[in-house]
Design an enzyme around this catalytic site. Structure first.
Site, mmCIF file in Angstrom:
data_model
loop_
_atom_site.group_PDB
_atom_site.id
_atom_site.type_symbol
_atom_site.label_atom_id
_atom_site.label_comp_id
_atom_site.label_asym_id
_atom_site.label_seq_id
_atom_site.Cartn_x
_atom_site.Cartn_y
_atom_site.Cartn_z
ATOM 1 N N ILE A 12 0.843 -1.211 0.000
ATOM 2 C CA ILE A 12 0.000 0.000 0.000
ATOM 3 C C ILE A 12 0.876 1.258 0.000
ATOM 4 C CG2 ILE A 12 -1.912 1.180 1.150
ATOM 5 C CD1 ILE A 12 -2.579 -1.542 2.510
ATOM 6 N N ALA A 81 4.314 1.229 8.196
ATOM 7 C CA ALA A 81 5.242 0.179 8.630
ATOM 8 C C ALA A 81 4.601 -0.693 9.697
ATOM 9 C CB ALA A 81 6.529 0.802 9.170
ATOM 10 N N LEU A 83 4.036 -5.294 10.764
ATOM 11 C CA LEU A 83 3.888 -6.680 10.310
ATOM 12 C C LEU A 83 2.396 -6.937 10.189
ATOM 13 C CD1 LEU A 83 6.550 -8.387 12.619
ATOM 14 C CD2 LEU A 83 6.786 -7.737 10.199
ATOM 15 N N ASN A 99 7.105 -5.137 17.216
ATOM 16 C CA ASN A 99 7.322 -4.352 15.991
ATOM 17 C C ASN A 99 6.254 -3.272 15.825
ATOM 18 O OD1 ASN A 99 8.895 -4.194 13.340
ATOM 19 N ND2 ASN A 99 6.789 -4.263 12.626
ATOM 20 N N SER A 124 -7.260 -1.116 10.431
ATOM 21 C CA SER A 124 -7.877 -2.201 9.672
ATOM 22 C C SER A 124 -9.303 -2.429 10.147
ATOM 23 C CB SER A 124 -7.061 -3.478 9.915
ATOM 24 O OG SER A 124 -7.787 -4.611 9.507
ATOM 25 N N TYR A 149 -2.106 -9.725 15.523
ATOM 26 C CA TYR A 149 -2.046 -8.647 14.525
ATOM 27 C C TYR A 149 -3.202 -7.667 14.726
ATOM 28 C CZ TYR A 149 -3.070 -6.179 10.233
ATOM 29 O OH TYR A 149 -3.391 -5.187 9.341
ATOM 30 N N LYS A 153 -3.366 -3.609 16.137
ATOM 31 C CA LYS A 153 -4.011 -2.448 15.483
ATOM 32 C C LYS A 153 -4.968 -1.765 16.467
ATOM 33 C CE LYS A 153 -2.162 -2.640 11.454
ATOM 34 N NZ LYS A 153 -1.231 -1.596 11.028
ATOM 35 N N PHE A 178 -10.542 -1.797 4.422
ATOM 36 C CA PHE A 178 -11.225 -3.069 4.235
ATOM 37 C C PHE A 178 -10.267 -3.978 3.448
ATOM 38 C CE2 PHE A 178 -15.217 -2.970 6.491
ATOM 39 C CZ PHE A 178 -15.025 -1.756 7.125
ATOM 40 N N PHE A 218 -12.416 -21.237 1.009
ATOM 41 C CA PHE A 218 -12.599 -21.616 2.414
ATOM 42 C C PHE A 218 -14.078 -21.585 2.805
ATOM 43 C CE2 PHE A 218 -8.102 -19.713 3.021
ATOM 44 C CZ PHE A 218 -7.504 -20.925 2.711
HETATM 45 P P1 NAD Z 1 3.451 -4.568 3.494
HETATM 46 O O1 NAD Z 1 4.025 -5.625 4.353
HETATM 47 O O2 NAD Z 1 3.501 -4.752 2.031
HETATM 48 O O3 NAD Z 1 4.117 -3.155 3.847
HETATM 49 C C1 NAD Z 1 4.597 -2.846 5.126
HETATM 50 C C2 NAD Z 1 6.017 -2.305 4.964
HETATM 51 O O4 NAD Z 1 6.523 -1.939 6.241
HETATM 52 C C3 NAD Z 1 6.976 -3.331 4.372
HETATM 53 O O5 NAD Z 1 7.686 -2.740 3.299
HETATM 54 C C4 NAD Z 1 7.918 -3.681 5.527
HETATM 55 O O6 NAD Z 1 9.208 -3.972 5.071
HETATM 56 C C5 NAD Z 1 7.869 -2.412 6.355
HETATM 57 N N1 NAD Z 1 8.094 -2.564 7.803
HETATM 58 C C6 NAD Z 1 7.520 -3.438 8.672
HETATM 59 N N2 NAD Z 1 7.980 -3.209 9.920
HETATM 60 C C7 NAD Z 1 8.845 -2.166 9.846
HETATM 61 C C8 NAD Z 1 9.642 -1.467 10.797
HETATM 62 N N3 NAD Z 1 9.635 -1.778 12.083
HETATM 63 N N4 NAD Z 1 10.424 -0.460 10.347
HETATM 64 C C9 NAD Z 1 10.445 -0.127 9.040
HETATM 65 N N5 NAD Z 1 9.729 -0.746 8.102
HETATM 66 C C10 NAD Z 1 8.936 -1.754 8.501
HETATM 67 O O7 NAD Z 1 1.945 -4.334 3.982
HETATM 68 P P2 NAD Z 1 0.777 -3.485 3.308
HETATM 69 O O8 NAD Z 1 -0.237 -4.419 2.799
HETATM 70 O O9 NAD Z 1 1.340 -2.459 2.408
HETATM 71 O O10 NAD Z 1 0.175 -2.807 4.617
HETATM 72 C C11 NAD Z 1 0.566 -1.509 5.033
HETATM 73 C C12 NAD Z 1 -0.115 -1.213 6.357
HETATM 74 O O11 NAD Z 1 -1.524 -1.333 6.193
HETATM 75 C C13 NAD Z 1 0.264 -2.188 7.480
HETATM 76 O O12 NAD Z 1 0.360 -1.468 8.690
HETATM 77 C C14 NAD Z 1 -0.902 -3.139 7.518
HETATM 78 O O13 NAD Z 1 -1.083 -3.716 8.781
HETATM 79 C C15 NAD Z 1 -2.064 -2.218 7.163
HETATM 80 N N6 NAD Z 1 -3.222 -2.939 6.589
HETATM 81 C C16 NAD Z 1 -3.032 -3.755 5.514
HETATM 82 C C17 NAD Z 1 -4.126 -4.476 4.996
HETATM 83 C C18 NAD Z 1 -3.939 -5.415 3.826
HETATM 84 O O14 NAD Z 1 -4.813 -6.270 3.639
HETATM 85 N N7 NAD Z 1 -2.905 -5.292 3.027
HETATM 86 C C19 NAD Z 1 -5.385 -4.332 5.570
HETATM 87 C C20 NAD Z 1 -5.542 -3.466 6.654
HETATM 88 C C21 NAD Z 1 -4.438 -2.764 7.155
HETATM 89 N N1 UFG Z 2 -10.161 -17.023 0.891
HETATM 90 C C1 UFG Z 2 -10.315 -18.246 0.279
HETATM 91 N N2 UFG Z 2 -9.192 -18.907 -0.115
HETATM 92 C C2 UFG Z 2 -7.936 -18.407 0.072
HETATM 93 C C3 UFG Z 2 -7.797 -17.139 0.691
HETATM 94 C C4 UFG Z 2 -8.937 -16.483 1.104
HETATM 95 O O1 UFG Z 2 -11.430 -18.723 0.091
HETATM 96 O O2 UFG Z 2 -6.951 -19.053 -0.302
HETATM 97 C C5 UFG Z 2 -11.387 -16.298 1.300
HETATM 98 C C6 UFG Z 2 -11.443 -16.063 2.799
HETATM 99 O O3 UFG Z 2 -12.068 -17.137 3.438
HETATM 100 C C7 UFG Z 2 -12.262 -14.781 2.871
HETATM 101 C C8 UFG Z 2 -11.910 -14.041 1.580
HETATM 102 O O4 UFG Z 2 -11.338 -15.011 0.706
HETATM 103 O O5 UFG Z 2 -13.597 -15.099 2.807
HETATM 104 C C9 UFG Z 2 -10.901 -12.932 1.796
HETATM 105 O O6 UFG Z 2 -9.797 -13.439 2.521
HETATM 106 P P1 UFG Z 2 -8.453 -12.630 2.709
HETATM 107 O O7 UFG Z 2 -7.518 -13.494 3.490
HETATM 108 O O8 UFG Z 2 -7.970 -12.081 1.412
HETATM 109 O O9 UFG Z 2 -8.900 -11.361 3.580
HETATM 110 P P2 UFG Z 2 -9.578 -11.295 5.016
HETATM 111 O O10 UFG Z 2 -10.888 -10.606 4.844
HETATM 112 O O11 UFG Z 2 -9.578 -12.585 5.702
HETATM 113 O O12 UFG Z 2 -8.535 -10.376 5.803
HETATM 114 C C10 UFG Z 2 -8.294 -9.044 5.449
HETATM 115 C C11 UFG Z 2 -6.833 -8.652 5.705
HETATM 116 C C12 UFG Z 2 -6.511 -8.677 7.171
HETATM 117 C C13 UFG Z 2 -7.498 -7.879 7.947
HETATM 118 C C14 UFG Z 2 -8.906 -8.303 7.626
HETATM 119 C C15 UFG Z 2 -9.854 -7.342 8.275
HETATM 120 O O13 UFG Z 2 -5.979 -9.537 5.034
HETATM 121 O O14 UFG Z 2 -5.258 -8.046 7.350
HETATM 122 O O15 UFG Z 2 -9.128 -8.241 6.207
HETATM 123 O O16 UFG Z 2 -11.133 -7.618 8.019
HETATM 124 F F1 UFG Z 2 -7.289 -8.055 9.285
#
Ligand code: NAD
Ligand code: UFG
Length: 337
Positions: A12, A81, A83, A99, A124, A149, A153, A178, A218
């Site tokens: 992102i 940033a 995990l 972290n 999230s 995780y 948040k 979302f 799933f």
């Molecule tokens: P991502 O893992 O691709 O990006 C996170 C980045 O942060 C990575 O480049 C990683 O190397 C870096 N990082 C982690 N810990 C660090 C630290 N201590 N210092 C410096 N860098 C660090 O994840 P993303 O999907 O881009 O998500 C970005 C943010 O959005 C995260 O906080 C994640 O929890 C949140 N978020 C993501 C989703 C999703 O589904 N992708 C949904 C809701 C919230």
């Molecule tokens: N799914 C499958 N097969 C797969 C992977 C996912 O059927 O191999 C289904 C899941 O059961 C779910 C949907 O696809 O119904 C979406 O699953 P994702 O794992 O892509 O996403 P989630 O909604 O489970 O989780 C996401 C983020 C989390 C966050 C959460 C908050 O990945 O970081 O939304 O609602 F916490």
């Protein structure tokens, strides 16, 4: 404005850096590369013609972060940033709490020290837990999180809320994402998970390019129209634009604000598979497996608040996201190297 983007080489973050540049801002990236590659910086340069400043550091390393703040004035921070793997966090709670919490606390100390008072935090939808009704509104109470995780948040949201009360001159936005999917239309940036993808879209694109055999759905026995879970999938470029629009809001000195960033529309797993086929011409082989622990049948956002207060509305469809994610995966079959 000079915008510090923590985690700016991640999924992102990198898309947001591109949108910040196109809006005329100057992003300054810090990332420890724990879940991203330096090559992403080249990709950003390829798309935008600009190579943003980058420092490899852990955001929890106060001395290193301090130096970045000393180098130039920072007007605002977008804190990506962290995990983020739900399943992994269950086995590694200390790593996740350490972290995600320590990096945020360090960042706040540095911001205070250097007088940077605008912060956007990546939260999230997971903080809602089991929502009392649908669609999910920002005023719903924080729910019971089910993994470290999600709990990290929710804890950071509380820390930022307390911090905001004690520091009313700070402007903080909690953005509750979302389900971000898709990729940059150029195919240069996208989602590049390590190992076997946990999330639906990267799994689908890896099946589409032949890296994996088939998708396991799933569960198809949920109380949803087609039996599969419904989520609010938002294109990552729309999500990135949401951050740029939130920055404008922060400049009005609102204190602490919370926005859902979604589309307001739910799609089932089967609907995503149909959109993928329509958008790319590729039919994804799948088997139906058991339910995944912790999955809720429905999660989708009410997005009225972001529309009313930010003028924000996601415009890209799930089909657009499927097409872009597939184009990225085809161009980078083994991820960004
Ligand atoms: P991502 O893992 O691709 O990006 C996170 C980045 O942060 C990575 O480049 C990683 O190397 C870096 N990082 C982690 N810990 C660090 C630290 N201590 N210092 C410096 N860098 C660090 O994840 P993303 O999907 O881009 O998500 C970005 C943010 O959005 C995260 O906080 C994640 O929890 C949140 N978020 C993501 C989703 C999703 O589904 N992708 C949904 C809701 C919230
Ligand atoms: N799914 C499958 N097969 C797969 C992977 C996912 O059927 O191999 C289904 C899941 O059961 C779910 C949907 O696809 O119904 C979406 O699953 P994702 O794992 O892509 O996403 P989630 O909604 O489970 O989780 C996401 C983020 C989390 C966050 C959460 C908050 O990945 O970081 O939304 O609602 F916490």
């Amino acid at each position: 404005m000079n915008i510090l983007v923590t985690g700016g080489l991640g999924f992102i973050g990198s898309h947001t850096v591109v949108e910040l540049l196109s809006a005329g801002h100057t992003p300054i990236i810090v990332d420890n590369l724990v879940n991203s590659k330096l090559e992403v910086l080249n990709r950003i340069q390829k798309i935008t013609g600009v190579r943003p400043a980058f420092t490899e550091l852990d955001v929890a390393d106060e001395a290193a972060l301090d130096k970045v703040f000393e180098k130039q004035p920072i007007d605002a921070v977008i804190h990506f940033a962290g995990l983020k793997a739900v399943g992994e966090s269950v086995g590694k709670p200390l790593e996740y709490y350490s972290n995600n919490l320590c990096s945020t606390l360090t960042l706040l100390r540095c911001m205070k020290k250097h007088g940077t008072k605008n912060l956007i935090f990546s939260s999230s939808a997971t903080v809602y837990g089991v929502p009392p009704s649908l669609p999910i509104k920002e005023e719903f109470p924080l729910g019971e999180t089910t993994n470290p995780y999600g709990t990290s948040k929710a804890m950071i949201e509380r820390i930022l809320t307390d911090f905001s009360k004690a520091n009313p001159d700070f402007n903080i936005a909690l953005l509750r994402y979302f389900n971000p999917i898709g990729a940059h239309a150029s195919g240069e940036l996208g989602e590049d998970p390590n190992g076997i993808p946990n999330n639906l879209m990267p799994y689908i694109t890896q099946v589409a390019v032949g890296r994996r055999d088939h998708l396991t759905v799933f569960g198809d026995d949920y109380e949803t129209p087609d039996g599969t879970c419904v989520r609010d999938y938002i294109h990552v470029v729309d999500l990135a634009i949401g951050h740029v629009m939130t920055l404008k809001k922060l400049m009005e000195n609102p204190g602490l604000v919370i926005y859902n960033l979604g589309t307001g529309k739910g799609s089932s797993v089967f609907e995503v598979l149909a959109a993928f086929e329509k958008g790319t011409g590729v039919k994804i082989p799948y088997v139906v497996g058991p339910r995944r622990a912790g999955d809720l049948p429905f999660l989708y956002a009410n997005c009225d608040k972001a529309y009313k207060e930010l003028g924000y509305k996601a415009t890209r469809t799930v089909e657009d996201a499927c097409r872009d994610a597939y184009a990225f995966q085809k161009k980078n079959p083994n991820g960004i190297q």
